[in-house]
Enzyme design. Structure first.
Site, PDB file in Angstrom:
ATOM      1  N   ARG A 146      29.651  45.744  42.063  1.00 50.68           N
ATOM      2  CA  ARG A 146      30.633  45.762  40.970  1.00 50.68           C
ATOM      3  C   ARG A 146      30.277  46.823  39.942  1.00 50.68           C
ATOM      4  O   ARG A 146      31.154  47.487  39.389  1.00 50.68           O
ATOM      5  CB  ARG A 146      30.721  44.371  40.319  1.00 50.68           C
ATOM      6  N   ARG A 191      29.978  31.765  39.839  1.00 52.20           N
ATOM      7  CA  ARG A 191      31.012  32.570  40.486  1.00 52.20           C
ATOM      8  C   ARG A 191      30.496  33.188  41.781  1.00 52.20           C
ATOM      9  O   ARG A 191      29.351  33.621  41.851  1.00 52.20           O
ATOM     10  CB  ARG A 191      31.483  33.689  39.544  1.00 52.20           C
ATOM     11  N   LYS A 204      32.935  40.649  27.953  1.00 53.09           N
ATOM     12  CA  LYS A 204      34.378  40.762  27.672  1.00 53.09           C
ATOM     13  C   LYS A 204      35.035  39.375  27.627  1.00 53.09           C
ATOM     14  O   LYS A 204      35.796  39.077  26.723  1.00 53.09           O
ATOM     15  CB  LYS A 204      35.080  41.622  28.744  1.00 53.09           C
ATOM     16  N   ARG A 211      41.540  48.874  34.669  1.00 52.13           N
ATOM     17  CA  ARG A 211      40.260  49.125  35.329  1.00 52.13           C
ATOM     18  C   ARG A 211      40.204  50.480  35.982  1.00 52.13           C
ATOM     19  O   ARG A 211      39.224  50.814  36.635  1.00 52.13           O
ATOM     20  CB  ARG A 211      40.033  48.064  36.396  1.00 52.13           C
ATOM     21  N   ARG A 244      25.123  33.261  34.790  1.00 51.25           N
ATOM     22  CA  ARG A 244      26.412  32.777  34.261  1.00 51.25           C
ATOM     23  C   ARG A 244      26.854  31.484  34.945  1.00 51.25           C
ATOM     24  O   ARG A 244      26.768  31.338  36.161  1.00 51.25           O
ATOM     25  CB  ARG A 244      27.482  33.837  34.463  1.00 51.25           C
TER      26      ARG A 244
HETATM   27  P1  AP5 Z   1      31.025  37.432  30.350  1.00 49.94           P
HETATM   28  O1  AP5 Z   1      31.632  37.315  28.995  1.00 49.94           O
HETATM   29  O2  AP5 Z   1      31.508  36.495  31.405  1.00 49.94           O
HETATM   30  O3  AP5 Z   1      31.073  38.947  30.835  1.00 49.94           O
HETATM   31  P2  AP5 Z   1      32.314  39.836  31.313  1.00 49.94           P
HETATM   32  O4  AP5 Z   1      32.182  41.162  30.674  1.00 49.94           O
HETATM   33  O5  AP5 Z   1      33.608  39.094  31.101  1.00 49.94           O
HETATM   34  O6  AP5 Z   1      31.930  39.939  32.822  1.00 49.94           O
HETATM   35  P3  AP5 Z   1      32.763  39.706  34.137  1.00 49.94           P
HETATM   36  O7  AP5 Z   1      31.743  39.596  35.241  1.00 49.94           O
HETATM   37  O8  AP5 Z   1      33.715  38.549  34.006  1.00 49.94           O
HETATM   38  O9  AP5 Z   1      33.514  41.012  34.220  1.00 49.94           O
HETATM   39  P4  AP5 Z   1      34.132  41.606  35.454  1.00 49.94           P
HETATM   40  O10 AP5 Z   1      34.907  42.694  34.819  1.00 49.94           O
HETATM   41  O11 AP5 Z   1      33.225  41.977  36.551  1.00 49.94           O
HETATM   42  O12 AP5 Z   1      34.930  40.351  36.069  1.00 49.94           O
HETATM   43  P5  AP5 Z   1      36.457  39.950  36.071  1.00 49.94           P
HETATM   44  O13 AP5 Z   1      36.534  38.481  36.029  1.00 49.94           O
HETATM   45  O14 AP5 Z   1      37.264  40.738  35.102  1.00 49.94           O
HETATM   46  O15 AP5 Z   1      29.438  37.261  30.177  1.00 49.94           O
HETATM   47  C1  AP5 Z   1      28.589  37.209  31.296  1.00 49.94           C
HETATM   48  C2  AP5 Z   1      27.475  36.189  31.065  1.00 49.94           C
HETATM   49  O16 AP5 Z   1      26.667  36.617  29.967  1.00 49.94           O
HETATM   50  C3  AP5 Z   1      27.962  34.795  30.705  1.00 49.94           C
HETATM   51  O17 AP5 Z   1      27.084  33.866  31.301  1.00 49.94           O
HETATM   52  C4  AP5 Z   1      27.825  34.714  29.183  1.00 49.94           C
HETATM   53  O18 AP5 Z   1      27.558  33.389  28.782  1.00 49.94           O
HETATM   54  C5  AP5 Z   1      26.640  35.651  28.934  1.00 49.94           C
HETATM   55  N1  AP5 Z   1      26.764  36.403  27.693  1.00 49.94           N
HETATM   56  C6  AP5 Z   1      27.881  37.072  27.263  1.00 49.94           C
HETATM   57  N2  AP5 Z   1      27.649  37.676  26.082  1.00 49.94           N
HETATM   58  C7  AP5 Z   1      26.337  37.385  25.782  1.00 49.94           C
HETATM   59  C8  AP5 Z   1      25.497  37.722  24.684  1.00 49.94           C
HETATM   60  N3  AP5 Z   1      25.929  38.482  23.665  1.00 49.94           N
HETATM   61  N4  AP5 Z   1      24.222  37.288  24.696  1.00 49.94           N
HETATM   62  C9  AP5 Z   1      23.762  36.534  25.710  1.00 49.94           C
HETATM   63  N5  AP5 Z   1      24.509  36.159  26.780  1.00 49.94           N
HETATM   64  C10 AP5 Z   1      25.782  36.586  26.805  1.00 49.94           C
HETATM   65  O19 AP5 Z   1      36.894  40.482  37.537  1.00 49.94           O
HETATM   66  C11 AP5 Z   1      36.374  39.890  38.711  1.00 49.94           C
HETATM   67  C12 AP5 Z   1      36.964  40.591  39.914  1.00 49.94           C
HETATM   68  O20 AP5 Z   1      38.409  40.471  39.896  1.00 49.94           O
HETATM   69  C13 AP5 Z   1      36.718  42.105  39.993  1.00 49.94           C
HETATM   70  O21 AP5 Z   1      35.474  42.419  40.591  1.00 49.94           O
HETATM   71  C14 AP5 Z   1      37.928  42.565  40.840  1.00 49.94           C
HETATM   72  O22 AP5 Z   1      37.726  42.286  42.205  1.00 49.94           O
HETATM   73  C15 AP5 Z   1      39.046  41.659  40.340  1.00 49.94           C
HETATM   74  N6  AP5 Z   1      39.822  42.257  39.237  1.00 49.94           N
HETATM   75  C16 AP5 Z   1      39.921  41.796  37.958  1.00 49.94           C
HETATM   76  N7  AP5 Z   1      40.725  42.586  37.224  1.00 49.94           N
HETATM   77  C17 AP5 Z   1      41.144  43.572  38.050  1.00 49.94           C
HETATM   78  C18 AP5 Z   1      41.968  44.714  37.870  1.00 49.94           C
HETATM   79  N8  AP5 Z   1      42.527  45.003  36.673  1.00 49.94           N
HETATM   80  N9  AP5 Z   1      42.184  45.541  38.932  1.00 49.94           N
HETATM   81  C19 AP5 Z   1      41.638  45.266  40.142  1.00 49.94           C
HETATM   82  N10 AP5 Z   1      40.828  44.221  40.380  1.00 49.94           N
HETATM   83  C20 AP5 Z   1      40.577  43.367  39.338  1.00 49.94           C
END
Ligand code: AP5
Length: 223
Positions: A171, A160, A13, A88, A127
């Site tokens: 997660r 991270r 994402k 979410r 990552r």
């Molecule tokens: P990446 O693009 O970083 O993946 P992502 O889907 O963004 O994964 P996240 O881990 O960031 O999602 P998340 O939803 O757990 O975390 P968030 O920050 O929102 O890709 C991952 C890796 O793969 C990278 O190294 C990339 O280079 C590689 N990659 C990507 N695409 C690829 C491809 N096609 N081929 C090869 N490699 C690839 O949230 C973190 C925390 O914040 C949550 O756990 C929660 O505690 C809190 N939080 C955030 N939003 C909320 C909310 N709305 N409500 C409550 N808590 C929240």
């Protein structure tokens, strides 16, 4: 266009939202990035959110919603946006509709990035994130040109805190229980598109752009 990217942790994402936002010339809004900025800046919100994030749990809705409402008060969202990490759960989905209705906005399209668990764990455990500009890399899939240094701004990269295997599994559990129903929320509204996102990042971006163009052929996409 106002677009939400959905999918489990590691679906891509953040990677795709950043690139899509650049191509469409609109802001990328990531609740994960906003929360991590609050943690780094040591704000009250960041201090409260950190304990949930470190455990792989969702931060309470009221904290995230307050933060997002402030973000949507900025004028740049009027030209369109890519939202990542919110909603979410279905309560947040309804809240988002409420936040957007104030300035007369709505979500035009939700894109679900479908990825298998094996790929997710491989992606998250490798990552690397830039400490300054937030650019995403992967130790194997998308390595930086210089070890642990950002290609764009030369700042150091870091792993991270929630990308440890045990926290990744937690997660994923939270995602399956709380966040997966959001897919149905947008399917019922008739604005959901699903796509296989296990492939190479640029190929996934091309597929998303095709979907955007099918949805609105007047949309301008930069090269
Ligand atoms: P990446 O693009 O970083 O993946 P992502 O889907 O963004 O994964 P996240 O881990 O960031 O999602 P998340 O939803 O757990 O975390 P968030 O920050 O929102 O890709 C991952 C890796 O793969 C990278 O190294 C990339 O280079 C590689 N990659 C990507 N695409 C690829 C491809 N096609 N081929 C090869 N490699 C690839 O949230 C973190 C925390 O914040 C949550 O756990 C929660 O505690 C809190 N939080 C955030 N939003 C909320 C909310 N709305 N409500 C409550 N808590 C929240």
């Amino acid at each position: 266009m106002n677009i939400v990217l959905l999918g489990p942790p590691g679906a891509g994402k953040g990677t795709q939202s950043k690139r899509l936002a650049e191509r469409l010339g609109v802001p990328h809004i990531s609740t994960g990035d906003l929360l991590r900025k609050n943690v780094t800046d040591g704000t009250e919100l960041g201090r409260e959110a950190k304990s949930y994030m470190d455990k792989g749990l969702l931060v309470p809705d009221d904290l995230v919603t307050r933060m997002l409402t402030n973000r949507f008060e900025q004028k740049d969202v009027r030209k369109g946006f890519i939202l990542d990490g919110y909603p979410r759960n279905t309560a947040q989905a309804a809240t988002l509709d409420g936040i957007l209705s104030g300035p007369g906005l709505s979500i035009d399209m939700a894109v679900y990035l479908d990825t298998c668990e094996e790929v997710i764990v491989q992606r998250l455990s490798g990552r690397l994130v830039c400490s300054k500009c937030g650019a995403n890399y992967h130790a194997v899939n998308m390595p930086p040109k210089k070890t642990m240094i950002c290609d764009s701004c030369s700042a150091p990269l870091y792993q991270r805190a929630d990308d440890k295997e045990e926290t990744i599994r937690r997660r994923l559990e939270v995602y399956n229980k709380e966040s997966a129903p959001v897919i149905d929320y947008y399917a019922e509204k008739g604005i959901l598109s699903r796509l296989a996102a296990d492939g190479e990042a640029l190929a996934v971006l091309d597929k998303i752009i095709d979907l955007v163009r099918k949805n609105d052929d007047s949309v301008k996409v930069k090269k």
